[in-house]
Scaffold this motif. Structure first.
Motif, PDB file in Angstrom:
ATOM      1  N   SER A   1       0.831  -1.200   0.000  1.00 16.23           N
ATOM      2  CA  SER A   1       0.000   0.000   0.000  1.00 16.23           C
ATOM      3  C   SER A   1       0.874   1.263   0.000  1.00 16.23           C
ATOM      4  CB  SER A   1      -0.894  -0.111   1.238  1.00 16.23           C
ATOM      5  OG  SER A   1      -1.176   1.132   1.744  1.00 16.23           O
ATOM      6  N   ARG A   2       0.557   2.220  -0.806  1.00 16.58           N
ATOM      7  CA  ARG A   2       1.275   3.502  -0.986  1.00 16.58           C
ATOM      8  C   ARG A   2       2.575   3.357  -1.783  1.00 16.58           C
ATOM      9  NH1 ARG A   2      -2.171   7.046  -0.607  1.00 16.58           N
ATOM     10  NH2 ARG A   2      -0.732   8.707  -0.090  1.00 16.58           N
ATOM     11  N   ALA A   3       2.830   2.192  -2.351  1.00 16.07           N
ATOM     12  CA  ALA A   3       4.068   2.030  -3.125  1.00 16.07           C
ATOM     13  C   ALA A   3       4.003   2.813  -4.433  1.00 16.07           C
ATOM     14  CB  ALA A   3       4.320   0.550  -3.411  1.00 16.07           C
ATOM     15  N   GLY A   4       2.793   3.066  -4.922  1.00 20.72           N
ATOM     16  CA  GLY A   4       2.660   3.848  -6.145  1.00 20.72           C
ATOM     17  C   GLY A   4       2.008   3.116  -7.312  1.00 20.72           C
ATOM     18  N   LYS A   5       1.174   2.101  -7.028  1.00 25.70           N
ATOM     19  CA  LYS A   5       0.546   1.314  -8.089  1.00 25.70           C
ATOM     20  C   LYS A   5      -0.423   2.136  -8.940  1.00 25.70           C
ATOM     21  CE  LYS A   5      -1.013  -1.530  -4.910  1.00 25.70           C
ATOM     22  NZ  LYS A   5      -0.284  -1.072  -3.723  1.00 25.70           N
ATOM     23  N   THR A   6      -1.286   2.883  -8.254  1.00 22.32           N
ATOM     24  CA  THR A   6      -2.315   3.637  -8.977  1.00 22.32           C
ATOM     25  C   THR A   6      -1.676   4.681  -9.884  1.00 22.32           C
ATOM     26  OG1 THR A   6      -3.704   3.339  -7.040  1.00 22.32           O
ATOM     27  CG2 THR A   6      -4.448   4.933  -8.667  1.00 22.32           C
ATOM     28  N   VAL A   7      -0.694   5.399  -9.358  1.00 18.34           N
ATOM     29  CA  VAL A   7      -0.039   6.434 -10.151  1.00 18.34           C
ATOM     30  C   VAL A   7       0.746   5.789 -11.297  1.00 18.34           C
ATOM     31  CG1 VAL A   7       1.558   8.376 -10.055  1.00 18.34           C
ATOM     32  CG2 VAL A   7       0.079   7.920  -8.115  1.00 18.34           C
TER      33      VAL A   7
ATOM     34  N   TRP B   1      -3.314  13.786  -5.955  1.00 19.30           N
ATOM     35  CA  TRP B   1      -2.955  12.384  -6.134  1.00 19.30           C
ATOM     36  C   TRP B   1      -4.240  11.573  -6.132  1.00 19.30           C
ATOM     37  CZ3 TRP B   1       1.704  11.634  -7.833  1.00 19.30           C
ATOM     38  CH2 TRP B   1       2.734  12.474  -7.449  1.00 19.30           C
TER      39      TRP B   1
ATOM     40  N   SER C   1      -5.791   5.561  -3.693  1.00 17.29           N
ATOM     41  CA  SER C   1      -4.899   4.408  -3.843  1.00 17.29           C
ATOM     42  C   SER C   1      -5.654   3.111  -4.086  1.00 17.29           C
ATOM     43  CB  SER C   1      -4.055   4.245  -2.579  1.00 17.29           C
ATOM     44  OG  SER C   1      -3.172   5.319  -2.467  1.00 17.29           O
ATOM     45  N   THR C   2      -4.887   2.106  -4.503  1.00 19.05           N
ATOM     46  CA  THR C   2      -5.431   0.767  -4.699  1.00 19.05           C
ATOM     47  C   THR C   2      -5.973   0.193  -3.400  1.00 19.05           C
ATOM     48  OG1 THR C   2      -3.817   0.319  -6.418  1.00 19.05           O
ATOM     49  CG2 THR C   2      -4.816  -1.588  -5.354  1.00 19.05           C
TER      50      THR C   2
ATOM     51  N   LYS D   1       8.936   6.896  -7.118  1.00 20.67           N
ATOM     52  CA  LYS D   1       9.111   8.242  -6.561  1.00 20.67           C
ATOM     53  C   LYS D   1      10.544   8.762  -6.686  1.00 20.67           C
ATOM     54  CE  LYS D   1       5.627   6.599  -3.347  1.00 20.67           C
ATOM     55  NZ  LYS D   1       5.069   6.559  -2.007  1.00 20.67           N
TER      56      LYS D   1
ATOM     57  N   ASP E   1      11.596  10.935  -8.395  1.00 16.22           N
ATOM     58  CA  ASP E   1      11.634  12.398  -8.561  1.00 16.22           C
ATOM     59  C   ASP E   1      11.896  13.123  -7.241  1.00 16.22           C
ATOM     60  OD1 ASP E   1       9.189  11.621  -7.548  1.00 16.22           O
ATOM     61  OD2 ASP E   1       8.087  13.239  -8.509  1.00 16.22           O
ATOM     62  N   HIS E   2      11.983  12.377  -6.123  1.00 16.63           N
ATOM     63  CA  HIS E   2      12.419  12.989  -4.862  1.00 16.63           C
ATOM     64  C   HIS E   2      13.922  13.272  -4.874  1.00 16.63           C
ATOM     65  CE1 HIS E   2       8.520  11.613  -3.387  1.00 16.63           C
ATOM     66  NE2 HIS E   2       8.690  12.419  -2.358  1.00 16.63           N
TER      67      HIS E   2
ATOM     68  N   SER F   1       9.987   7.245 -11.785  1.00 19.34           N
ATOM     69  CA  SER F   1       8.916   8.074 -11.242  1.00 19.34           C
ATOM     70  C   SER F   1       7.784   8.043 -12.262  1.00 19.34           C
ATOM     71  CB  SER F   1       9.405   9.503 -11.021  1.00 19.34           C
ATOM     72  OG  SER F   1       8.307  10.349 -10.766  1.00 19.34           O
ATOM     73  N   SER F   2       6.621   7.616 -11.818  1.00 19.64           N
ATOM     74  CA  SER F   2       5.496   7.463 -12.748  1.00 19.64           C
ATOM     75  C   SER F   2       4.944   8.811 -13.151  1.00 19.64           C
ATOM     76  CB  SER F   2       4.391   6.650 -12.097  1.00 19.64           C
ATOM     77  OG  SER F   2       4.914   5.513 -11.486  1.00 19.64           O
ATOM     78  N   LEU F   3       5.034   9.767 -12.227  1.00 21.46           N
ATOM     79  CA  LEU F   3       4.554  11.112 -12.518  1.00 21.46           C
ATOM     80  C   LEU F   3       5.500  12.079 -11.826  1.00 21.46           C
ATOM     81  CD1 LEU F   3       2.091  12.793 -13.693  1.00 21.46           C
ATOM     82  CD2 LEU F   3       1.619  13.187 -11.304  1.00 21.46           C
TER      83      LEU F   3
HETATM   84  P1  GDP Z   1      -0.845   2.538  -4.200  1.00 26.89           P
HETATM   85  O1  GDP Z   1      -1.365   2.413  -2.802  1.00 26.89           O
HETATM   86  O2  GDP Z   1       0.242   1.540  -4.453  1.00 26.89           O
HETATM   87  O3  GDP Z   1      -1.912   2.524  -5.260  1.00 26.89           O
HETATM   88  O4  GDP Z   1      -0.093   3.950  -4.263  1.00 26.89           O
HETATM   89  P2  GDP Z   1      -0.456   5.276  -5.094  1.00 26.89           P
HETATM   90  O5  GDP Z   1      -0.239   5.061  -6.542  1.00 26.89           O
HETATM   91  O6  GDP Z   1      -1.776   5.774  -4.668  1.00 26.89           O
HETATM   92  O7  GDP Z   1       0.698   6.237  -4.569  1.00 26.89           O
HETATM   93  C1  GDP Z   1       0.791   6.578  -3.208  1.00 26.89           C
HETATM   94  C2  GDP Z   1       1.366   7.960  -3.062  1.00 26.89           C
HETATM   95  O8  GDP Z   1       2.733   7.958  -3.443  1.00 26.89           O
HETATM   96  C3  GDP Z   1       0.711   8.998  -3.970  1.00 26.89           C
HETATM   97  O9  GDP Z   1      -0.455   9.517  -3.397  1.00 26.89           O
HETATM   98  C4  GDP Z   1       1.820  10.039  -4.083  1.00 26.89           C
HETATM   99  O10 GDP Z   1       1.838  10.841  -2.941  1.00 26.89           O
HETATM  100  C5  GDP Z   1       3.076   9.180  -4.060  1.00 26.89           C
HETATM  101  N1  GDP Z   1       3.609   8.907  -5.423  1.00 26.89           N
HETATM  102  C6  GDP Z   1       3.356   7.855  -6.235  1.00 26.89           C
HETATM  103  N2  GDP Z   1       4.065   7.947  -7.383  1.00 26.89           N
HETATM  104  C7  GDP Z   1       4.797   9.077  -7.295  1.00 26.89           C
HETATM  105  C8  GDP Z   1       5.762   9.735  -8.162  1.00 26.89           C
HETATM  106  O11 GDP Z   1       6.093   9.280  -9.269  1.00 26.89           O
HETATM  107  N3  GDP Z   1       6.305  10.896  -7.689  1.00 26.89           N
HETATM  108  C9  GDP Z   1       5.977  11.428  -6.461  1.00 26.89           C
HETATM  109  N4  GDP Z   1       6.560  12.567  -6.081  1.00 26.89           N
HETATM  110  N5  GDP Z   1       5.094  10.841  -5.647  1.00 26.89           N
HETATM  111  C10 GDP Z   1       4.511   9.691  -6.049  1.00 26.89           C
END
Ligand code: GDP
Length: 468
Positions: free
Chosen positions: A35-41, A99, A102-103, A332, A334-335, A372-374
């Motif tokens: 969770s929060r790893a960045g799947k949705t983005v 943002w 999330s998933t 991420k 881009d940090h 970085s996805s976005l």
């Molecule tokens: P999920 O729980 O795996 O679906 O995670 P999300 O895709 O919702 O991503 C969780 C959070 O990570 C987002 O709300 C952003 O704050 C952060 N995030 C994800 N991808 C990126 C990225 O490419 N750059 C930055 N700066 N933050 C990101």
């Protein structure tokens, strides 16, 4: 003899060319991560950039101009939620970009390609159609695989031993130790135990721990409140009758395995061809050596799920079918200023190698990278106290104001971060990393306005490039 052989061969040949012309290949790409790893983005960015290929130079078929069209199609699985691409894209591209949500559960999206075949003959053959089914699912669900091999008694013992050392579990451990499993079930007490245990899992997740199973406790979906999510690990009593708390907890635990975990593997996991595992490596590095060690164990555990024969239930289910490619990607990126991207990729590669060794994994092609996805930041070098610091600048979620920040340093040699002897010795990314919550910059696919992603095209090339 000879005549029928010849006829058969003719029929086979005809069938082969028929299937070549009409059979449309499908790649089922799994996207997972905790969770929060960045799947949705990731999925939203990948799909947006594939639909508009101007910004995917490392995807060979795109660079060669062979992709004629890419379009979204109705998915084949009619009972599975559709990945809300349009909703997530709208959040990211609105006037006040946010943002996306999330998933929380499994979802799917079908993307179809019309592609000219590669090579000098390709142009004569005409375009082919290929379908990419993206399946998004929580990584926590994958980790539940380990439960299938464990009895309730073993799981309880292992979990309590692990929780004993964690400050986040203090409250739950006090209640669990005071409980006598041989007493008759009291539903209110069972619910209180499960609630405390769930609260521990949420706190552990927030503190950066990765092994937060059972996965559905954190992402319950429509199972919230049901008995399969109302259990917790307990100290084993010397005896327990059929109506005891212990036996009821055991029954629910077994129900969770057979009614929740197994159907997920049967219906979704077993059909995946290629997999990307997204990892918030920066977050774990920032949280410190223990969180990092925990992430390394988790990566090995994830790989185990993809190892044929690792689990009796899975072997029977998969019947030799295996995933062809697995990508571990640190999100991420881009940090970090690009001068530190090499270090992050090196750390991911070292962790992935180690996970392969730990899981004794062989078979699928495995790779690691950072992306970085976005992209939410631009780079800026700032003078501070006489030093030139390589910063990234973005709009802060907290204040809405632009800020240039320095996350701290990553070791250029991954061994300095990953060697267990160093545990506790050094901290990395301890500068301004914790303040770096940037708002998304508007997803912009027009050329000349800065790349909308980092290495998303390389990830796509590894995952599907060979089939385009
Ligand atoms: P999920 O729980 O795996 O679906 O995670 P999300 O895709 O919702 O991503 C969780 C959070 O990570 C987002 O709300 C952003 O704050 C952060 N995030 C994800 N991808 C990126 C990225 O490419 N750059 C930055 N700066 N933050 C990101």
């Amino acid at each position: 003899g000879k005549l029928t052989d010849g006829l058969n061969r003719g029929v086979e040949g005809a069938l082969a060319s028929v299937s070549e012309a009409y059979l449309e290949p499908v790649i089922r790409l799994g996207v997972t991560g905790l969770s929060r790893a960045g799947k949705t983005v990731f999925i939203t960015g990948l799909v947006a950039n594939l639909l508009d290929r101007g910004r995917m130079p490392q995807l060979r078929a795109a660079a060669e101009g062979r992709i004629e069209t890419v379009f979204l199609q109705p998915q084949p699985d009619v009972t599975l939620p559709r990945f809300d691409y349009e909703g997530h894209l709208a959040a990211l591209t609105g006037d006040d970009p946010r943002w996306p949500a999330s998933t929380r559960a499994v979802s799917e999206l079908r993307l179809s390609f019309r592609v000219q075949q590669a090579g000098w003959l390709g142009g004569f053959r005409g375009p082919r159609t290929l379908h990419l089914d993206v399946i998004d699912y929580p990584g926590e669900w994958l980790l539940d695989l380990a439960l299938l091999d464990k009895s309730y008694a073993d799981w309880s013992e292992d979990t309590l031993a692990r929780l004993d050392k964690r400050p986040e579990a203090k409250e739950f451990m006090a209640v669990a130790r005071a409980e006598d499993g041989s007493l008759p079930l009291d539903e209110m007490r069972a619910q209180a135990l499960a609630a405390r245990f769930t609260a521990y899992l949420a706190a552990a997740r927030a503190a950066g721990w990765s092994d937060c199973t059972p996965g559905r406790f954190l992402l319950p979906g429509d199972l919230a409140g049901s008995p399969v999510l109302t259990f917790a690990p307990l100290p084993r009593p010397s005896e327990a009758s059929r109506t005891s708390l212990w036996q009821e907890m055991e029954r629910r635990y077994e129900g969770y395995k057979s009614k929740v975990v197994k159907p997920f593997f049967r219906n979704h996991f077993s059909r995946i061809d290629r997999q990307v595992v997204l990892v918030d490596a920066l977050g774990a590095i920032h949280s410190g050596p223990q969180a990092l060690e925990d992430l390394r164990r988790t990566m090995a555990e994830i790989l185990t799920a993809f190892r044929p024969g690792s689990n009796g239930f899975l072997s029977k289910l998969l019947l030799g079918k295996r995933v062809e490619k697995i990508l571990f990607a640190a999100t991420k990126a881009d940090h970090l200023h690009h001068t530190q991207h090499g270090a992050l990729t090196g750390i991911m590669q070292a962790m992935t190698r180690e996970a392969r060794d730990r899981a004794a994994f062989a078979g699928a092609e495995v790779a690691a990278m950072s992306l970085s996805s976005l992209r939410a930041t631009v780079e800026e070098t700032v003078g501070r106290n006489g030093d030139a610091l390589d910063c990234v600048r973005g709009r802060l979620l907290s204040t809405g104001k632009q800020a240039a920040m320095y996350p701290g340093e990553l070791p250029s040699d991954p061994a300095r971060l990953l060697s267990p002897a160093r545990e506790g010795a050094e901290r990395w990314l301890d500068s301004e990393f914790s303040l770096m919550s940037f708002a998304p910059s508007r997803l912009n696919l027009r050329p000349g306005e800065g790349p909308p992603h980092i290495r998303l095209d390389r990830a796509a090339e590894f995952l599907i490039g060979d089939r385009l």
